[in-house]
Structure formats: C-alpha cells, structure tokens
Enzyme design. Sequence first.
Site, short mmCIF file in Angstrom:
data_model
loop_
_atom_site.label_atom_id
_atom_site.label_comp_id
_atom_site.label_asym_id
_atom_site.label_seq_id
_atom_site.Cartn_x
_atom_site.Cartn_y
_atom_site.Cartn_z
N VAL A 83 0.86 -1.19 0.00
CA VAL A 83 0.00 0.00 0.00
C VAL A 83 0.89 1.23 0.00
O VAL A 83 1.77 1.37 0.86
CB VAL A 83 -0.92 0.00 1.24
CG1 VAL A 83 -1.66 1.33 1.35
CG2 VAL A 83 -1.91 -1.15 1.16
N HIS B 250 9.69 -3.79 20.11
CA HIS B 250 8.36 -3.50 20.63
C HIS B 250 7.90 -2.10 20.23
O HIS B 250 7.36 -1.34 21.04
CB HIS B 250 8.34 -3.66 22.16
CG HIS B 250 8.50 -5.08 22.60
ND1 HIS B 250 8.83 -5.43 23.89
CD2 HIS B 250 8.36 -6.25 21.92
CE1 HIS B 250 8.89 -6.76 23.97
NE2 HIS B 250 8.62 -7.27 22.79
N ALA C 229 -0.30 -1.63 16.95
CA ALA C 229 0.51 -1.20 18.10
C ALA C 229 0.80 0.30 18.07
O ALA C 229 1.19 0.86 19.10
CB ALA C 229 1.82 -1.99 18.13
N THR D 201 4.66 -6.73 23.64
CA THR D 201 3.58 -5.96 23.01
C THR D 201 2.58 -6.78 22.20
O THR D 201 1.50 -6.29 21.87
CB THR D 201 4.19 -4.88 22.09
OG1 THR D 201 5.28 -5.46 21.36
CG2 THR D 201 4.68 -3.70 22.88
C1 LIG Z 1 11.74 -10.20 15.74
C2 LIG Z 1 10.57 -9.84 16.63
C3 LIG Z 1 10.29 -10.63 17.73
C4 LIG Z 1 9.20 -10.31 18.56
N1 LIG Z 1 8.92 -11.11 19.63
C5 LIG Z 1 7.86 -10.83 20.41
C6 LIG Z 1 7.53 -11.66 21.51
O1 LIG Z 1 8.19 -12.65 21.79
N2 LIG Z 1 6.45 -11.32 22.27
C7 LIG Z 1 5.71 -10.21 22.02
O2 LIG Z 1 4.75 -9.95 22.75
N3 LIG Z 1 6.01 -9.39 20.99
C8 LIG Z 1 7.06 -9.68 20.17
N4 LIG Z 1 7.36 -8.85 19.13
C9 LIG Z 1 6.53 -7.66 18.92
C10 LIG Z 1 5.23 -8.00 18.19
O3 LIG Z 1 5.51 -8.82 17.07
C11 LIG Z 1 4.57 -6.70 17.73
O4 LIG Z 1 4.30 -5.88 18.85
C12 LIG Z 1 3.26 -6.96 16.99
O5 LIG Z 1 3.46 -7.80 15.87
C13 LIG Z 1 2.68 -5.65 16.52
O6 LIG Z 1 1.53 -5.92 15.74
P1 LIG Z 1 1.02 -4.90 14.65
O7 LIG Z 1 -0.24 -5.47 14.12
O8 LIG Z 1 1.02 -3.54 15.23
O9 LIG Z 1 2.14 -4.88 13.50
P2 LIG Z 1 2.76 -6.04 12.62
O10 LIG Z 1 2.65 -7.36 13.31
O11 LIG Z 1 4.12 -5.56 12.22
O12 LIG Z 1 1.82 -6.12 11.34
C14 LIG Z 1 1.87 -5.15 10.31
C15 LIG Z 1 1.64 -5.83 8.98
O13 LIG Z 1 1.48 -4.84 7.97
C16 LIG Z 1 2.23 -5.19 6.84
N5 LIG Z 1 2.58 -3.93 6.13
C17 LIG Z 1 3.38 -2.93 6.57
N6 LIG Z 1 3.43 -1.94 5.67
C18 LIG Z 1 2.64 -2.31 4.64
C19 LIG Z 1 2.30 -1.70 3.40
N7 LIG Z 1 2.77 -0.48 3.04
N8 LIG Z 1 1.48 -2.37 2.55
C20 LIG Z 1 1.00 -3.60 2.90
N9 LIG Z 1 1.28 -4.22 4.07
C21 LIG Z 1 2.10 -3.58 4.93
C22 LIG Z 1 3.43 -5.93 7.39
O14 LIG Z 1 3.99 -6.78 6.41
C23 LIG Z 1 2.79 -6.71 8.54
O15 LIG Z 1 2.28 -7.95 8.09
C24 LIG Z 1 8.42 -9.16 18.28
C25 LIG Z 1 8.72 -8.37 17.16
C26 LIG Z 1 9.78 -8.71 16.34
C27 LIG Z 1 10.08 -7.84 15.13
#
Ligand SMILES: Cc1cc2nc3c(=O)[nH]c(=O)nc-3n(C[C@H](O)[C@H](O)[C@H](O)COP(=O)(O)OP(=O)(O)OC[C@H]3O[C@@H](n4cnc5c(N)ncnc54)[C@H](O)[C@@H]3O)c2cc1C
Length: 364
Positions: A69, A300, A334, A345
């Site tokens: 996007v 996070h 988040a 998180t």
């Molecule tokens: C390596 C790692 C390990 C982690 N381990 C833990 C853990 O053990 N325990 C814990 O509680 N938390 C953990 N976290 C944190 C947790 O994963 C995040 O807090 C959580 O995933 C946030 O969710 P979200 O929906 O905000 O974002 P995300 O999970 O990042 O989802 C966002 C989505 O949007 C997509 N996206 C982004 N930009 C675009 C675009 N322009 N067009 C289309 N799609 C797009 C991405 O590909 C992704 O699929 C970890 C994070 C990482 C990076």
Amino acid sequence: DWGNVDRALKDASIALGYGWCEDHNAPEGTGASPYAINSRAGMRVSTNDGYLEPARGRKNLQIVGNALVSSFSFEGNRPHVSGVQVEVDGRHFSPRATREVLLCAGAIHSPAVLQRSGIGPAALLKSLGIGVMADLPVGENLLDHPMMPLYLHLRDEARVGTMMHRHTNCCLRYSSGLGGAGENDMIVIAGNLVSLGGGDTSKGRLVVSVYQAFSQGTVRIVATDPKRDPAIEERMLSDERDLVRMRDGVRRLRELGRHESVRAITTRVEYGSTGCSIEDDLTPREVDDWMFDECSDAQHASGTCRMGGHDEKTSVVDPDCRVIGVSGLRVIDASVMPEVVRANTHLSTVMIAEKMADRLKAGA
Ligand SMILES: Cc1cc2nc3c(=O)[nH]c(=O)nc-3n(C[C@H](O)[C@H](O)[C@H](O)COP(=O)(O)OP(=O)(O)OC[C@H]3O[C@@H](n4cnc5c(N)ncnc54)[C@H](O)[C@@H]3O)c2cc1C
C-alpha cells in the site's frame, strides 16, 4: 525444558531477595517467573496462525499477497478516505472501501502510509512536496523497551544441545522505585543461547530492559516512494527517567551475573560486546558510554499514531481508533498505544484488535 541460564537466573534472583512469582503477566507479578510465550508444541503461534488461517475459506474475505500500500485515495470536498493505492506484483490498483479503511501496518509502517497520504506533521509533508490533508503528530512518540545485555561464555556442560532449544524460559520483574515509574517497571530475561551462526551454542545472555519506558523517538518518511523505508530515530535512554533506571538496572544485572549460580555455568561474563569482564569495575562514565553504544530495542515499536482526546496536541486517533480530522479511516495496531505497555507488546496488540473488532461488529 529449562536451560541452565534460566535456572541460574531463577536461583540468583531468589538468593538476592527478588522472590518467586508464577505469572509475570499478573498485575502483581513481581519476582522471578516462568516466561510466557505463545507457542504450541514448541512452535510460536502468530496472528496468521491464530486468526487468518482459520478464516481463509470465508466468502467475505479476500487475501492478496505481495501487496504494497502506498497511500490512500480521497474523495469529496473534505478529507474523506475512500480507498487505497496499492501495488501488487508490479501492477497498480485502487480498490474502493465499501465502509471504511482500517490501517494495520504496525508502528513503523502505519505512520509511513499516513504521511505519504498527507496525514502527518505539516512541516515534514511540505518538505517532501506532499499536500497536507491533516496536520497531525503522526510518527512522533515512537516508544520501545530499551535493553542492555551481559554475554555469558557457557561451560561445555551448561550449553543447550541445539539452536532449536527454546531461547528463554525465565524472567525477573522488579520495581526500581526510581524516576517516578510505577510497579514492575523493569525486567531481566534469561537467554539460553545467542545466535552466533553455524549452530554455535557457546554463549548465553542476561538482559535488563526498561519496561515502563518514556524516551520518545520518531518515524519519518524520507521520500514519497513506498519502497523507501522511513527514517527511524529511537532516541533510546534520551529521557532521564529511563537513563537513571537503566544505570541501576545494569548494576543489578552485574550483581546477578556475579552470583555463584551464574558463575557455576560460565567461564566468563562480559559487559555486552565490549569484551570486558564484569569482574572489572567500570567508571560511571564508562558505563554510560557502553549503554549509549549498545542499548538496543526489544522489537516492541509502538505509539506512533497515539490514541487520545480530540483536544490533545499529541493525539492522532480518537478512542475509537478514528484518525482525527479525517473520515473513513481508522488505525488499529501497536501504533495507537499512548504509552508502551509494561509487557511484551504482541498480546496487547491482539487485544486492541479484538476490542475494535467487537466495536466494529456492533456498528461503532
Ligand atoms: C523479531 C521480533 C520478535 C518479537 N517477539 C515478540 C515476543 O516474543 N512477544 C511479544 O509480545 N512481541 C514480540 N514482538 C513484537 C510484536 O511482534 C509486535 O508488537 C506486533 O506484531 C505488533 O503488531 P502490529 O499489528 O502492530 O504490526 P505487525 O505485526 O508488524 O503487522 C503489520 C503488517 O502490515 C504489513 N505492512 C506494513 N506496511 C505495509 C504496506 N505499506 N502495505 C501492505 N502491508 C504492509 C506488514 O507486512 C505486517 O504484516 C516481536 C517483534 C519482532 C520484530
């Protein structure tokens, strides 16, 4: 299934008076605890596994892979989002929303999509030639959990057998009583292995992290091209309250690292990647230099589309996740957290989504 570093952290914590607690996620969860991880039969359970896979067959759901996007489409004589501009395998599409657009690209990319669409700090948008649809502090208030490590050179018999071993099973939560922070503002986590490549399991680690963190960073796009990642400034430890608690946390971490239960499984413990043994005293200046050099995040990221009241200058979305001053658009991920939670998180993000799903189903 605990590793030797898990057991050493538990024993050292109890010996040093931190106590034991069954559930570190409980409100009163103080002391050493088993470390909770979403896993089934040893495999992590992602939101894809937990939510998307079971729903794949639904007639009202279309999942499009490799979709990037770039920005939103607007319609009418006011800032109303009517759809998205998206590139799929090199082809451009502009799907139109039947009700509204829900942005869930996470705390790094949700602000980037908004900024590319003209929703963000006016000065930044103008500097990139983007027309301003709504002047909001999008991408400010980047929060995470600052983290500092000790590396443990493990004795042969103390190493885990394989890189597939669960990396951690034990943590320690405590209240620092410093910097005006609340209860259980700090965490220490055992690491049974450190990724060294080639199946090398010779090192483990202990990390300390500020779990109620105040330092604020930024996410700002550097171009209108959606393939260019935004610039991220974490500004870890820039808030004095985080700095004083990390100094104290490093002192406590060293105390744990020098405890006999850790000595029993190690040949040497070092201040992060300094190569310097924790048996050596560092001056306060040297500790600060090490912290500013090596402080990392805990992956996070949160807070960059902060939820708050319409009248607050720091708000991007209202309590229903609607982008303030724009219709047809919500952010649900988040990035809406006003403060970074005193926990990992993922679970909190899932609960934000669950809560909003209920409200949307109820027609909010
Ligand atoms: C390596 C790692 C390990 C982690 N381990 C833990 C853990 O053990 N325990 C814990 O509680 N938390 C953990 N976290 C944190 C947790 O994963 C995040 O807090 C959580 O995933 C946030 O969710 P979200 O929906 O905000 O974002 P995300 O999970 O990042 O989802 C966002 C989505 O949007 C997509 N996206 C982004 N930009 C675009 C675009 N322009 N067009 C289309 N799609 C797009 C991405 O590909 C992704 O699929 C970890 C994070 C990482 C990076």
